[in-house]
Design an enzyme around this catalytic site. Structure first.
Site, short mmCIF file in Angstrom:
data_model
loop_
_atom_site.label_atom_id
_atom_site.label_comp_id
_atom_site.label_asym_id
_atom_site.label_seq_id
_atom_site.Cartn_x
_atom_site.Cartn_y
_atom_site.Cartn_z
N HIS A 136 -18.94 -12.99 -11.34
CA HIS A 136 -17.91 -12.13 -11.93
C HIS A 136 -16.53 -12.49 -11.40
O HIS A 136 -16.39 -13.17 -10.38
CB HIS A 136 -18.22 -10.66 -11.62
CG HIS A 136 -17.93 -10.25 -10.21
ND1 HIS A 136 -16.67 -9.94 -9.75
CD2 HIS A 136 -18.75 -10.11 -9.12
CE1 HIS A 136 -16.72 -9.61 -8.47
NE2 HIS A 136 -17.98 -9.71 -8.06
N CYS A 137 -15.51 -12.01 -12.12
CA CYS A 137 -14.13 -12.05 -11.62
C CYS A 137 -13.64 -10.60 -11.66
O CYS A 137 -14.34 -9.70 -11.19
CB CYS A 137 -13.28 -13.03 -12.43
SG CYS A 137 -13.38 -12.84 -14.22
N THR A 138 -12.46 -10.34 -12.18
CA THR A 138 -11.97 -8.97 -12.24
C THR A 138 -12.53 -8.24 -13.46
O THR A 138 -13.19 -7.22 -13.35
CB THR A 138 -10.43 -8.93 -12.24
OG1 THR A 138 -9.96 -9.47 -11.01
CG2 THR A 138 -9.92 -7.51 -12.38
#
Length: 246
Positions: A136-138
């Site tokens: 994941h990222c943001t």
């Protein structure tokens, strides 16, 4: 919204009729926004690794909750460059043309930056283990979207299948983005909804900008994967052995 923008990229039937194994390659938005029920299900399902593609500042602002028995890996795509996205409201105080330019630049940087090479090199290397992995990222749409594109491309998913997975972020983030729009409207009412839409969603042109950058710098996506990420033919063969099943 147990885990924002969550999905399993397994289950796809690829070019030779084999299927990508389910339950091993998971993607989402930052787990700071996840409910405990969703996290409990991840642990119960045997999750082994979480890959966080965010910057140090993003992680400091909204750290992932710790899950017992799950290894945490920080693979910062943007490195010392300014984090892309919508965390800094000043980024939104621009017109639509500037916003689009900013998004396309972010996608090119995911291919061009040395920090991105290192992050995605580590990411693919970890994927070779074949252990249940969530990345994941943001918001789970841009840096995460490029990571999913790499995996699906290497596993011979079709262009339509890759695009379908990528575009799911426009619905997977509905609840989270609605809350963000409400926050922006209350704190910065002059920011254009059209600008917010550019930053908060995905478009085929964004992903294409990264692919074009790979073509420009390395001759092809395959050249980028081999040269920039050090993922050779033997690694590709092993990845397919691990994840593709009859």
């Amino acid at each position: 919204m147990e885990i924002p923008n969550f999905r399993d990229i397994g289950g796809i039937v690829v070019a030779d009729g084999r299927r990508i194994r389910s339950g091993l390659l998971l993607r989402s938005a930052a787990l700071a926004g996840a409910k405990s029920d969703g996290l409990d299900r991840l642990q119960a399902g045997g999750l082994a690794h979480v890959v966080d593609l965010r910057t140090d500042q993003e992680i400091s602002d909204r750290p992932d909750p710790h899950m017992e028995g799950v290894a945490e890996h920080h693979m910062d795509v943007f490195g010392p460059t300014k984090a892309q996205g919508v965390a800094d409201l000043s980024d939104l105080a621009i017109d639509t043309s500037q916003a689009l330019t900013s998004m396309l630049s972010a996608y090119r940087n995911m291919v061009a930056l040395p920090s991105a090479h290192e992050a995605y090199r580590q990411f693919l290397g970890l994927a070779l283990r074949g252990e249940p992995l969530l990345f994941h990222c943001t918001e789970g749409k841009d840096r995460t979207g490029w990571g999913a594109n790499l995996l699906l491309s290497l596993l011979t998913a079709s262009e339509d299948q890759i695009q379908a997975d990528y575009m799911l972020s426009n619905t997977g983030l509905n609840e989270q983005n609605a809350a963000f729009r409400k926050q922006i409207t209350a704190t910065a009412p002059d920011i254009s909804p059209a600008v917010m839409a550019i930053y908060l969603g995905v478009e085929p042109a964004y992903l294409q900008a990264a692919r074009d950058e790979a073509d420009r710098r390395f001759g092809s996506l395959e050249g980028y994967i081999s040269e920039a990420l050090g993922f050779d033919a033997a690694s590709v063969k092993e990845l397919r052995r691990v994840y593709l099943t009859a």
